[in-house]
Each structure stands twice: as C-alpha cells, then as structure tokens.
Design a protein around this motif. Sequence first.
Motif, mmCIF file in Angstrom:
data_model
loop_
_atom_site.group_PDB
_atom_site.id
_atom_site.type_symbol
_atom_site.label_atom_id
_atom_site.label_comp_id
_atom_site.label_asym_id
_atom_site.label_seq_id
_atom_site.Cartn_x
_atom_site.Cartn_y
_atom_site.Cartn_z
ATOM 1 N N ILE A 15 0.854 -1.182 0.000
ATOM 2 C CA ILE A 15 0.000 0.000 0.000
ATOM 3 C C ILE A 15 0.893 1.237 0.000
ATOM 4 O O ILE A 15 1.836 1.328 0.790
ATOM 5 C CB ILE A 15 -0.918 0.026 1.235
ATOM 6 N N GLU A 16 0.602 2.175 -0.887
ATOM 7 C CA GLU A 16 1.343 3.433 -0.927
ATOM 8 C C GLU A 16 0.370 4.598 -0.985
ATOM 9 O O GLU A 16 -0.517 4.630 -1.839
ATOM 10 C CB GLU A 16 2.274 3.486 -2.148
ATOM 11 N N LEU A 17 0.525 5.540 -0.084
ATOM 12 C CA LEU A 17 -0.229 6.784 -0.104
ATOM 13 C C LEU A 17 0.749 7.922 -0.324
ATOM 14 O O LEU A 17 1.782 7.997 0.358
ATOM 15 C CB LEU A 17 -0.983 7.008 1.210
ATOM 16 N N GLU A 18 0.426 8.796 -1.267
ATOM 17 C CA GLU A 18 1.296 9.919 -1.590
ATOM 18 C C GLU A 18 0.507 11.221 -1.496
ATOM 19 O O GLU A 18 -0.406 11.477 -2.281
ATOM 20 C CB GLU A 18 1.872 9.767 -3.006
ATOM 21 N N ASN A 19 0.836 12.010 -0.467
ATOM 22 C CA ASN A 19 0.257 13.347 -0.285
ATOM 23 C C ASN A 19 -1.270 13.321 -0.353
ATOM 24 O O ASN A 19 -1.900 14.115 -1.062
ATOM 25 C CB ASN A 19 0.826 14.315 -1.330
ATOM 26 N N VAL A 20 -1.867 12.406 0.419
ATOM 27 C CA VAL A 20 -3.309 12.190 0.367
ATOM 28 C C VAL A 20 -4.036 13.180 1.285
ATOM 29 O O VAL A 20 -3.750 13.270 2.478
ATOM 30 C CB VAL A 20 -3.660 10.738 0.754
ATOM 31 N N THR A 21 -4.968 13.888 0.685
ATOM 32 C CA THR A 21 -5.803 14.840 1.405
ATOM 33 C C THR A 21 -7.269 14.464 1.189
ATOM 34 O O THR A 21 -7.655 14.044 0.100
ATOM 35 C CB THR A 21 -5.556 16.275 0.887
ATOM 36 N N LYS A 22 -8.060 14.588 2.249
ATOM 37 C CA LYS A 22 -9.504 14.354 2.128
ATOM 38 C C LYS A 22 -10.248 15.506 2.779
ATOM 39 O O LYS A 22 -10.041 15.802 3.956
ATOM 40 C CB LYS A 22 -9.907 13.027 2.785
ATOM 41 N N VAL A 23 -11.102 16.145 1.977
ATOM 42 C CA VAL A 23 -11.902 17.260 2.457
ATOM 43 C C VAL A 23 -13.378 16.893 2.337
ATOM 44 O O VAL A 23 -13.840 16.477 1.266
ATOM 45 C CB VAL A 23 -11.614 18.552 1.656
ATOM 46 N N ASN A 62 -11.021 4.053 5.298
ATOM 47 C CA ASN A 62 -11.974 4.054 4.180
ATOM 48 C C ASN A 62 -11.281 4.275 2.841
ATOM 49 O O ASN A 62 -11.676 3.690 1.828
ATOM 50 C CB ASN A 62 -13.033 5.139 4.393
ATOM 51 N N LEU A 63 -10.240 5.106 2.820
ATOM 52 C CA LEU A 63 -9.504 5.351 1.577
ATOM 53 C C LEU A 63 -8.671 4.130 1.197
ATOM 54 O O LEU A 63 -8.656 3.722 0.029
ATOM 55 C CB LEU A 63 -8.616 6.580 1.728
ATOM 56 N N ILE A 64 -7.969 3.546 2.164
ATOM 57 C CA ILE A 64 -7.180 2.342 1.885
ATOM 58 C C ILE A 64 -8.090 1.207 1.432
ATOM 59 O O ILE A 64 -7.734 0.410 0.564
ATOM 60 C CB ILE A 64 -6.362 1.935 3.125
ATOM 61 N N GLY A 65 -9.300 1.152 2.011
ATOM 62 C CA GLY A 65 -10.251 0.089 1.682
ATOM 63 C C GLY A 65 -11.058 0.345 0.426
ATOM 64 O O GLY A 65 -11.966 -0.422 0.098
ATOM 65 N N VAL A 66 -10.760 1.410 -0.291
ATOM 66 C CA VAL A 66 -11.420 1.762 -1.558
ATOM 67 C C VAL A 66 -12.930 1.939 -1.353
ATOM 68 O O VAL A 66 -13.737 1.628 -2.234
ATOM 69 C CB VAL A 66 -11.127 0.709 -2.669
ATOM 70 N N LEU A 67 -13.298 2.408 -0.167
ATOM 71 C CA LEU A 67 -14.687 2.766 0.101
ATOM 72 C C LEU A 67 -14.939 4.237 -0.225
ATOM 73 O O LEU A 67 -16.086 4.674 -0.303
ATOM 74 C CB LEU A 67 -15.022 2.512 1.570
ATOM 75 N N ASP A 68 -13.877 4.991 -0.389
ATOM 76 C CA ASP A 68 -13.955 6.413 -0.685
ATOM 77 C C ASP A 68 -12.718 6.795 -1.491
ATOM 78 O O ASP A 68 -11.767 6.009 -1.582
ATOM 79 C CB ASP A 68 -14.018 7.217 0.621
ATOM 80 N N LYS A 69 -12.727 7.984 -2.067
ATOM 81 C CA LYS A 69 -11.582 8.456 -2.848
ATOM 82 C C LYS A 69 -11.044 9.740 -2.240
ATOM 83 O O LYS A 69 -11.806 10.539 -1.687
ATOM 84 C CB LYS A 69 -11.974 8.685 -4.309
ATOM 85 N N PRO A 70 -9.736 9.963 -2.334
ATOM 86 C CA PRO A 70 -9.169 11.184 -1.771
ATOM 87 C C PRO A 70 -9.552 12.417 -2.591
ATOM 88 O O PRO A 70 -9.849 12.313 -3.784
ATOM 89 C CB PRO A 70 -7.662 10.936 -1.836
#
Length: 242
Positions: A15-23, A62-70
């Motif tokens: 799993i890789e997250l790069e500069n992930v923001t959720k508003v 939720n983002l890692i689980g692909v239930l939502d998008k950043p």
Amino acid sequence: MDHEFIGNGASMSLIELENVTKVYQTGEVPVRALKGISLQLEKKSFVSFIGPSGSGKSTLLNLIGVLDKPTQGNILVNGTDVNKLDRAEAAAFRGRTIGFVFQNFNLIPVLTVYENVEYPLLMLGRLPLKERHSRVMQLLEKVGMSDQKEKYPNRISGGQKQRVAVARALVTNPQIVLADEPTANLDHVTAFKIINIMHEMTNEFGTTFIFSTHDPKIVGEAEILHTLEDGTIVNTEYRKAG
C-alpha cells in the motif's frame, strides 16, 4: 486454503499513499479530515493507527479500503491505482483483496451466522459448495462460533457478533484486513484469541492487518504504530516483529 495475490506488481509496497488529502463539505464549511498523508505499508504488516476521535483514522481506513476516494493525492494498493477504479471495479477489487471488520459488525440480520460468513464467498462466485463449507466452518471453529452457526444475529451477544464479523473478514483469505476497533466488544480472553488468529493469518498467508483502535491489547501487538492528530501523522513507532 489458497491465497490469491491481485495486482500488476508495479509497486514495491503493498500500500502506498502519496500526499493524500480528504476534504468533506459539511454545510458551507469544508472539513479537512486528512492533510497530505504519505506512507508505505509492506506485506505481512501488523499496523495500528491510533489517535483521538476526529483525528482521521476512519477516513484513512476508508480510503485504503477503496470505500472512498481522496480529494487529492495518489493511492496504490498492490500496484493498482485505486483512484482510477469506477464503482463496479472498486467493488470487485475490494471483494478480491480486502476484508473488513466494522465497529458496528454490519452483519446481515436475515442471514444466519453461517450464512453471514459465507456471504463474501458467494459474492466472489467461484468456489464450489464443498470448499465454501470447509472455509466457513474452519473460521467459525477458530473464533469459537461453530456451535452458533444456525442462529441469527439478533440471537447472539455483541461479543459473538464481533467474532462472526472477524470470521467473515478472513474467509476470503484477503491480502489486507481493515479493522475498526475489532476487539471493542470482546472480553480479554476472546480478544487475545482473535489477535492470535490474525497473527496466524499473517504467518500462514501473508495477510496484512491494519487497525484503527484505542485498545491497548492491539496497540501492544502492532509492529508499526502510526499516531494521527488533526489529519496528520505526528509519530511513527516501529517495533520488532514477534
């Protein structure tokens, strides 16, 4: 039980997250739940996210689980850019790759204990009845619920529901299990039994477990401990595996 690995192998990390923001837009006020999170998680990890309520733990799961998008940033899960998946592709990807243990169980009330655990296998739609039965009973035995298999969720306790939820999350042999407070409704002995089952899955199948928790039992078992505050990772602690 065979463990199936999905993905194109382009990513070195699971799993890789790069500069992930959720508003989130709440009325007229935007709420920045995550603020530029970057991290990498390897296969066979036992990872825990801790932090106060509202720190972003559930949003991150939720983002890692692909239930939502950043709102911004990139997320790769086993080399797949999950931001590019449409709703149907995301659902199929989750079914093959990810197991979930929700804090509120999310058991289906009209299905028995057995049927709730079997349900993810039916959704995958590729296993014969005999193998489905074998997997379901193996997991129910592991979590101590085989003798309750014909009962409906409204006839079992909160702790028993959590055990069923854990069995359901593990029955597909997922690469990743995301668990939101998975031991919150369990007594001390059962909680450690569940944690030991999870360790067995990691050792036997290479399953990666990612927790959002306040439970010191899980925090004590985590190999990697990320502390979140106000949508950012403020500390990461690496412990020796085992």
